[in-house]
Design an enzyme around this catalytic site. Sequence first.
Site, mmCIF file in Angstrom:
data_model
loop_
_atom_site.group_PDB
_atom_site.id
_atom_site.type_symbol
_atom_site.label_atom_id
_atom_site.label_comp_id
_atom_site.label_asym_id
_atom_site.label_seq_id
_atom_site.Cartn_x
_atom_site.Cartn_y
_atom_site.Cartn_z
ATOM 1 N N ARG A 77 9.718 11.783 -3.981
ATOM 2 C CA ARG A 77 11.141 12.007 -3.702
ATOM 3 C C ARG A 77 11.892 12.050 -5.024
ATOM 4 O O ARG A 77 12.527 11.089 -5.442
ATOM 5 C CB ARG A 77 11.670 10.867 -2.819
ATOM 6 C CG ARG A 77 12.973 11.151 -2.115
ATOM 7 C CD ARG A 77 13.992 10.063 -2.434
ATOM 8 N NE ARG A 77 14.453 10.190 -3.795
ATOM 9 C CZ ARG A 77 14.955 9.200 -4.527
ATOM 10 N NH1 ARG A 77 15.023 7.991 -4.062
ATOM 11 N NH2 ARG A 77 15.376 9.397 -5.767
ATOM 12 N N TYR A 108 18.905 14.219 -18.567
ATOM 13 C CA TYR A 108 18.915 13.432 -17.329
ATOM 14 C C TYR A 108 19.518 14.302 -16.240
ATOM 15 O O TYR A 108 19.618 15.522 -16.398
ATOM 16 C CB TYR A 108 19.740 12.163 -17.640
ATOM 17 C CG TYR A 108 19.643 11.055 -16.645
ATOM 18 C CD1 TYR A 108 18.411 10.545 -16.255
ATOM 19 C CD2 TYR A 108 20.796 10.483 -16.107
ATOM 20 C CE1 TYR A 108 18.343 9.499 -15.344
ATOM 21 C CE2 TYR A 108 20.723 9.435 -15.201
ATOM 22 C CZ TYR A 108 19.497 8.955 -14.823
ATOM 23 O OH TYR A 108 19.426 7.930 -13.932
ATOM 24 N N ASN A 126 21.710 13.206 -5.986
ATOM 25 C CA ASN A 126 21.410 13.986 -7.186
ATOM 26 C C ASN A 126 20.409 15.096 -6.889
ATOM 27 O O ASN A 126 19.632 14.960 -5.953
ATOM 28 C CB ASN A 126 20.793 13.064 -8.249
ATOM 29 C CG ASN A 126 21.790 12.023 -8.733
ATOM 30 O OD1 ASN A 126 22.903 12.347 -9.036
ATOM 31 N ND2 ASN A 126 21.356 10.781 -8.776
ATOM 32 N N ASP A 149 14.329 1.070 -9.231
ATOM 33 C CA ASP A 149 15.602 1.589 -9.736
ATOM 34 C C ASP A 149 16.450 2.188 -8.622
ATOM 35 O O ASP A 149 17.679 2.048 -8.615
ATOM 36 C CB ASP A 149 15.267 2.655 -10.788
ATOM 37 C CG ASP A 149 16.493 3.179 -11.493
ATOM 38 O OD1 ASP A 149 17.406 2.389 -11.739
ATOM 39 O OD2 ASP A 149 16.517 4.386 -11.806
ATOM 40 N N ASP A 150 15.817 2.870 -7.686
ATOM 41 C CA ASP A 150 16.567 3.565 -6.634
ATOM 42 C C ASP A 150 17.142 2.591 -5.620
ATOM 43 O O ASP A 150 18.187 2.851 -5.026
ATOM 44 C CB ASP A 150 15.658 4.582 -5.940
ATOM 45 C CG ASP A 150 15.100 5.565 -6.939
ATOM 46 O OD1 ASP A 150 15.903 6.282 -7.553
ATOM 47 O OD2 ASP A 150 13.869 5.581 -7.152
ATOM 48 N N GLU A 179 10.101 4.446 -9.495
ATOM 49 C CA GLU A 179 11.146 5.468 -9.519
ATOM 50 C C GLU A 179 10.796 6.628 -8.609
ATOM 51 O O GLU A 179 9.687 7.180 -8.681
ATOM 52 C CB GLU A 179 11.294 5.978 -10.967
ATOM 53 C CG GLU A 179 12.512 6.824 -11.212
ATOM 54 C CD GLU A 179 13.819 6.032 -11.183
ATOM 55 O OE1 GLU A 179 13.919 4.995 -11.845
ATOM 56 O OE2 GLU A 179 14.741 6.469 -10.464
ATOM 57 N N ASP A 180 11.727 6.972 -7.764
ATOM 58 C CA ASP A 180 11.629 8.179 -6.940
ATOM 59 C C ASP A 180 10.362 8.250 -6.078
ATOM 60 O O ASP A 180 9.735 9.305 -5.943
ATOM 61 C CB ASP A 180 11.808 9.433 -7.815
ATOM 62 C CG ASP A 180 13.244 9.543 -8.331
ATOM 63 O OD1 ASP A 180 14.014 8.589 -8.139
ATOM 64 O OD2 ASP A 180 13.593 10.580 -8.920
ATOM 65 N N LYS A 185 13.872 8.811 -17.820
ATOM 66 C CA LYS A 185 14.392 7.451 -17.632
ATOM 67 C C LYS A 185 14.073 6.606 -18.861
ATOM 68 O O LYS A 185 14.890 5.801 -19.301
ATOM 69 C CB LYS A 185 13.758 6.803 -16.392
ATOM 70 C CG LYS A 185 14.215 7.416 -15.075
ATOM 71 C CD LYS A 185 15.464 6.754 -14.532
ATOM 72 C CE LYS A 185 15.959 7.494 -13.288
ATOM 73 N NZ LYS A 185 17.233 6.991 -12.790
ATOM 74 N N ASN A 231 25.954 6.186 -11.584
ATOM 75 C CA ASN A 231 24.512 6.437 -11.713
ATOM 76 C C ASN A 231 23.819 5.181 -12.218
ATOM 77 O O ASN A 231 24.382 4.450 -13.051
ATOM 78 C CB ASN A 231 24.293 7.594 -12.695
ATOM 79 C CG ASN A 231 22.845 8.057 -12.707
ATOM 80 O OD1 ASN A 231 21.965 7.348 -13.177
ATOM 81 N ND2 ASN A 231 22.607 9.238 -12.158
HETATM 82 O O1 LIG Z 1 17.943 9.752 -11.625
HETATM 83 C C1 LIG Z 1 19.128 9.641 -11.280
HETATM 84 O O2 LIG Z 1 20.036 10.337 -11.715
HETATM 85 C C2 LIG Z 1 19.485 8.572 -10.302
HETATM 86 C C3 LIG Z 1 18.318 8.237 -9.482
HETATM 87 O O3 LIG Z 1 17.579 7.315 -9.766
HETATM 88 C C4 LIG Z 1 17.965 9.135 -8.379
HETATM 89 O O4 LIG Z 1 18.786 9.975 -7.993
HETATM 90 O O5 LIG Z 1 16.842 9.017 -7.889
HETATM 91 MG MG LIG Z 2 15.615 7.680 -9.025
#
Ligand SMILES: O=C([O-])CC(=O)C(=O)O
Ligand SMILES: [Mg+2]
Length: 635
Positions: A236, A183, A491, A349-350, A326-327, A254, A535
Amino acid sequence: MLGLHRSSLARIASASTEAWAHRCSRRTGSARAVQYGAMAGGRSGEEEEGRNDGVPPSSDAAMAGVATGGVEDAYGEDHATEDQPVTPWAVCIASGHSLLRDPRHNKGMSFTEEERDAHYLRGLLPPAVLPQELQEKRLLQNVRELESPLHRYMFLVDLQERNERLFYKLMVDNVEELLPVVYTPTVGEACQKYGSIFRRPQGLYISLKDKGRILEVLRNWPEKSIQVIVVTDGERILGLGDLGCQGMGIPVGKLALYTALGGVRPSGALPITIDVGTNNEELLNDEFYIGLRQRRATGQEYTELLDEFMAAVKQNYGSKTLVQFEDFANHNAFTLLEKYKGTHLVFNDDIQGTAAVVLAGLIAGLKFVGGTLADHKFLFFGAGEAGTGIAELVALEISMQSHLSPEEARKNIWLVDSKGLIVSSRKESIQPFKKLYAHEHEPVKDLLSAIKDIKPTALIGSAGVGQSFTKEVIEAMSLINKRPIILALSNPTSKSECTAEQAYSWSEGRAIFGSGSPFDPVKYNDKLFVPAQANNAYIFPGFGLGVVISGAIRVKDDMVLAAAEALAEQVTSEHFDKGLIYPPFSSIRKISANIAARVAAKAYDLGLASHLPRPRDLVKYAESCMYSPIYRSYK
Ligand SMILES: O=C([O-])CC(=O)C(=O)O
Ligand SMILES: [Mg+2]
């Protein structure tokens, strides 16, 4: 024998001799239909309780409130089925060489003498038989011998692809040590170099080329009963920006955490990357780039592809498969969540996961500072998904605690973006999700001046700008507060707003510090400070498990709030004595079970849970449903 597929498996097993099964296992292609008939589709009258939704049925045991997982547990993955022998189905019965090459069933040198005879393994393994614990010990030594984090990452991915249970046993037993490898921060580097280190494909790739046939692509995935999808479009990735198709490392990582930390079955986890191109010139010019070599599709083309994807997911898996975004870049993340939250089971999640973990940390942090949330001011550096997501959840909690209107609750929450403090005079020119925080104030250009003006208790960074919490910034926070709360959430480590050491030394040991990526403990003036890792990994695995076990059909903010409260409640006085605002990751399975139970309880209370009747003891029930990586004995 596992209850659900008993009749189908028995039908096939009785029609097959072992020799036939052995031969059959080599004929992968043609035998596939047989497998699916047995695993998912071929349900007879006797199986009417077995809905193909990954949710336990209304069994007598569940009615009586007895905790019981193991339903539709075809591979023997749940804690509740640890003692039951399983048939190693892969293609018909996996045996011999194909059994050793099947990561879900492979046990390597742990196959017993009897299993080696029964499954045509004799001669294919060295003579010694090793217990799983000894394999684990050896692998941990192997990992530790590797110098570079990226090599450790590659080693663990290989293990996951070779022996799934051993991978998860290693992860579960050594979570604090291995989390930074699979991770953040290492997964970030892995995504940047994904093309160069590519071995076997993991996850499912859906690209612009698949427009009009996404359902077909989904059907190529070998598992039919999917509980959680994590999907990215790679725009992103952490704070690293657009990594295009190479963002795949994130959904894969994840979901590994979903299983290791939250106990969601590996067979029920599906990582997906949607490739709409990339605007990353470096990748477009990289000969090893794995994705479409074109600039990002936007507008209608993008929207239509995402629409088709969401419809195909529902059509293929039903409405109880959780889709975790995610992202995605800010501009899509908010729009997609808003668009689908009323019709699909979606979670960002973000936005929501990060919000829950930070709210939990703030609630815990106030134990050191005193007062309630409503008594304090919060300043966010970064007004994207994380910043505004957290701000909204904090406001919701304040309005619940203090019976204030949401507008009132937002008044003590301030955001700074790349153009300075968000104030009313900027209202016309800012994105819609920021407007709620455009309070009356003079324009302020920089973070330091904003701190001096607003005088916040907590400073929360999520702009992805490394080293933006300078010495002056931390000193200003420390001048205003006896115990300043400093959260550097960006991060990976290279994007962190400051290091743990900087936070402690610049605040003369007074900061309550948390970061998105992990930092080692810091010695300052002979005192040891243990930084918190704020986190979303604390939240999403347990949150998703709660959604799955309750059969929830929608995600509501109250469920996210319940997850945050459940996490905050698990910080004990023993933790506070050590200066911690989160419980340690080493107890994450227990933490996740408690979060799952609270989320499920909220889903029941809101009438959104479809798994009925409601189990009486939701914590025990959650635990019984959790994946257990212990090897099963094969008959
Ligand atoms: O993945 C991780 O460590 C936390 C998160 O969702 C991000 O930074 O986008
Ligand atoms: Mg993320």
